[in-house]
Scaffold this motif. Structure first.
Motif, PDB file in Angstrom:
ATOM      1  N   ASP A  74      54.732  44.030  51.806  1.00 41.77           N
ATOM      2  CA  ASP A  74      53.936  44.282  53.009  1.00 41.77           C
ATOM      3  C   ASP A  74      52.562  44.866  52.686  1.00 41.77           C
ATOM      4  N   GLY A  75      52.317  45.172  51.402  1.00 43.15           N
ATOM      5  CA  GLY A  75      51.013  45.691  50.999  1.00 43.15           C
ATOM      6  C   GLY A  75      50.768  47.134  51.374  1.00 43.15           C
ATOM      7  N   GLU A  76      51.803  47.818  51.851  1.00 49.56           N
ATOM      8  CA  GLU A  76      51.628  49.181  52.355  1.00 49.56           C
ATOM      9  C   GLU A  76      51.849  50.254  51.293  1.00 49.56           C
ATOM     10  N   GLN A  77      52.673  49.953  50.287  1.00 46.38           N
ATOM     11  CA  GLN A  77      53.011  50.969  49.292  1.00 46.38           C
ATOM     12  C   GLN A  77      52.891  50.409  47.875  1.00 46.38           C
ATOM     13  N   VAL A  78      52.836  51.330  46.932  1.00 44.51           N
ATOM     14  CA  VAL A  78      52.729  50.961  45.519  1.00 44.51           C
ATOM     15  C   VAL A  78      54.132  50.887  44.933  1.00 44.51           C
ATOM     16  N   SER A  79      54.487  49.721  44.394  1.00 46.00           N
ATOM     17  CA  SER A  79      55.828  49.527  43.837  1.00 46.00           C
ATOM     18  C   SER A  79      55.874  49.771  42.337  1.00 46.00           C
ATOM     19  N   ASP A  80      54.766  49.526  41.643  1.00 48.77           N
ATOM     20  CA  ASP A  80      54.691  49.738  40.199  1.00 48.77           C
ATOM     21  C   ASP A  80      53.287  50.202  39.841  1.00 48.77           C
ATOM     22  N   VAL A  81      53.207  51.083  38.856  1.00 43.67           N
ATOM     23  CA  VAL A  81      51.917  51.539  38.342  1.00 43.67           C
ATOM     24  C   VAL A  81      51.908  51.295  36.838  1.00 43.67           C
ATOM     25  N   TYR A  82      50.892  50.585  36.368  1.00 38.26           N
ATOM     26  CA  TYR A  82      50.752  50.293  34.945  1.00 38.26           C
ATOM     27  C   TYR A  82      49.505  51.019  34.442  1.00 38.26           C
ATOM     28  N   ILE A  83      49.708  51.919  33.473  1.00 32.90           N
ATOM     29  CA  ILE A  83      48.605  52.715  32.951  1.00 32.90           C
ATOM     30  C   ILE A  83      48.484  52.472  31.447  1.00 32.90           C
ATOM     31  N   VAL A  84      47.349  51.944  31.025  1.00 29.29           N
ATOM     32  CA  VAL A  84      47.107  51.711  29.606  1.00 29.29           C
ATOM     33  C   VAL A  84      46.139  52.774  29.113  1.00 29.29           C
ATOM     34  N   THR A  85      46.616  53.615  28.184  1.00 24.74           N
ATOM     35  CA  THR A  85      45.763  54.655  27.602  1.00 24.74           C
ATOM     36  C   THR A  85      45.635  54.511  26.085  1.00 24.74           C
ATOM     37  N   ASN A  86      46.363  53.577  25.498  1.00 25.84           N
ATOM     38  CA  ASN A  86      46.270  53.349  24.060  1.00 25.84           C
ATOM     39  C   ASN A  86      44.839  52.938  23.718  1.00 25.84           C
ATOM     40  N   PRO A  87      44.097  53.760  22.965  1.00 25.66           N
ATOM     41  CA  PRO A  87      42.679  53.437  22.704  1.00 25.66           C
ATOM     42  C   PRO A  87      42.485  52.106  21.994  1.00 25.66           C
ATOM     43  N   GLU A  88      43.479  51.661  21.219  1.00 24.25           N
ATOM     44  CA  GLU A  88      43.346  50.377  20.537  1.00 24.25           C
ATOM     45  C   GLU A  88      43.344  49.214  21.517  1.00 24.25           C
ATOM     46  N   LYS A  89      43.937  49.417  22.699  1.00 20.18           N
ATOM     47  CA  LYS A  89      43.970  48.361  23.711  1.00 20.18           C
ATOM     48  C   LYS A  89      42.777  48.425  24.660  1.00 20.18           C
ATOM     49  N   LEU A  90      41.932  49.444  24.475  1.00 14.94           N
ATOM     50  CA  LEU A  90      40.783  49.621  25.369  1.00 14.94           C
ATOM     51  C   LEU A  90      39.452  49.379  24.657  1.00 14.94           C
ATOM     52  N   THR A  91      39.494  48.919  23.416  1.00 17.35           N
ATOM     53  CA  THR A  91      38.252  48.753  22.657  1.00 17.35           C
ATOM     54  C   THR A  91      37.327  47.713  23.273  1.00 17.35           C
ATOM     55  N   HIS A  92      37.900  46.739  24.014  1.00 14.72           N
ATOM     56  CA  HIS A  92      37.066  45.691  24.619  1.00 14.72           C
ATOM     57  C   HIS A  92      36.682  46.033  26.058  1.00 14.72           C
ATOM     58  N   VAL A  93      37.069  47.223  26.543  1.00 13.64           N
ATOM     59  CA  VAL A  93      36.728  47.653  27.903  1.00 13.64           C
ATOM     60  C   VAL A  93      35.382  48.357  27.861  1.00 13.64           C
ATOM     61  N   ARG A  94      34.440  47.828  28.586  1.00 12.54           N
ATOM     62  CA  ARG A  94      33.086  48.387  28.592  1.00 12.54           C
ATOM     63  C   ARG A  94      32.688  48.830  29.985  1.00 12.54           C
ATOM     64  N   ARG A  95      31.735  49.734  30.020  1.00 15.98           N
ATOM     65  CA  ARG A  95      31.205  50.170  31.314  1.00 15.98           C
ATOM     66  C   ARG A  95      30.507  49.023  32.007  1.00 15.98           C
TER      67      ARG A  95
END
Length: 318
Positions: free
Chosen positions: A284-305
């Motif tokens: 129904d789009g009303e609530q959050v069923s799953d939250v995925y949080i990636v904090t491993n710095p090796e997986k964020l090297t290609h994430v840029r501002r």
């Protein structure tokens, strides 16, 4: 090397470059890892250049199909190494996030790649398929390849491919409803959740989190705040985020971006990426069923501002 041979080699290089982003999208959706995808593309290039160096493009009626076949089979071979690596991975494993919104130096091809990447939540579901089932699902459901073409890619009969496709589709649809919330609904829910989570608002969290919500945090053993196993249930999840809010620093910036096609929150500490948070919603789009949080710095090297934030995004600080 003769002039004609050199021209053929140049032509083969152009063909590979022209199809590189398609190959990246297919392989990334099969593996969920940017680094492994880049390695597979390197292996694909070596196979392609070796073949075309001997006889540039001769006998290759459909270069795109030929390249896809090479890349898919290299990706299937890579799965064994990924599985071994996952056995010693610390904590929950999540796919590498791919941002749809490009920085200024990204090409149009890269923007197309990001549009073709399936959602992070779907990639998590695809991890439960066998390598062949996943290859068939990605080629058929995501990129629209017919069963007869897939049969040539993975060297199976069309009947075997149809069976693989049927099993994969049934498995995915059982775990992942076909419904997808409207982008505006997703954006609003994402902003409400992030404000409550980073603000430590327990009451708001209890309202927006589904009773059976699951929080997956992938720190790879390199981020202190990442848990070693998923957190299930609204009460535990709310306490988890309230604890994050109490411990977090004051120099975190939130940027709302599209990650694997979904509106998500990308959090920076200074100029460095700190976390990517992706929410999956109830039907129904009303609530959050799953939250995925990636904090491993090796997986964020290609994430840029993204230096071209919209006015609504400016000032949205943690």
């Amino acid at each position: 090397m003769s002039e004609s041979s050199g021209a053929g080699t140049d032509g083969a290089t152009r063909v590979f470059v022209d199809h590189r982003e398609l190959l990246f999208a297919i392989v990334y959706n099969m593996l969920g890892s940017v680094a492994d995808t880049e390695d597979v593309l390197q292996e694909t290039w070596l196979s392609w250049s070796s073949r075309t160096h001997r006889s540039p493009l001769d006998g290759i009626d459909n270069p795109r199909a030929y390249l896809v076949r090479i890349a898919v089979n290299h990706a299937l071979a890579r799965r064994a190494a990924i599985t071994r690596r996952r056995e010693t991975y610390v904590g929950p494993w999540l796919p590498d996030p791919v941002l749809d919104e490009p920085a200024a130096d990204d090409s149009a091809d890269e923007r197309t790649l990001r549009a073709e990447s399936v959602s992070l939540a779907m990639l998590v579901v695809l991890e439960s398929l066998s390598p062949l089932e996943r290859a068939v699902f990605v080629l058929n459901e995501v990129f629209g390849y017919p069963h007869t073409e897939i049969a040539k890619v993975i060297d199976r009969s069309p009947a075997a491919v149809r069976q693989l496709a049927h099993r994969a589709r049934e498995h995915v649809h059982a775990r992942r409803p076909l419904y997808r919330a409207h982008p505006r609904v997703r954006r609003q829910a994402t902003e409400r959740f992030v404000a409550a989570a980073l603000g430590g608002d327990i009451a708001a969290l209890m309202e927006i989190l589904a009773p059976d919500v699951t929080v997956w945090t992938d720190g790879g053993g390199k981020a202190r705040s990442a848990g070693l196993r998923p957190v299930h249930g609204r009460d535990k999840a709310a306490r988890l985020f309230a604890g994050y809010a109490r411990r977090r620093g004051t120099d975190l910036d939130i940027s709302y971006r599209r990650v694997n096609g979904d509106d998500s929150a990308v959090i920076f500490m200074g100029e460095s990426p700190y976390a990517v948070m992706v929410m999956d919603l109830t039907p129904d789009g009303e609530q959050v069923s799953d939250v995925y949080i990636v904090t491993n710095p090796e997986k964020l090297t290609h994430v840029r501002r993204n230096n071209e934030e919209t006015p609504a995004e400016e000032g949205e600080r943690a």
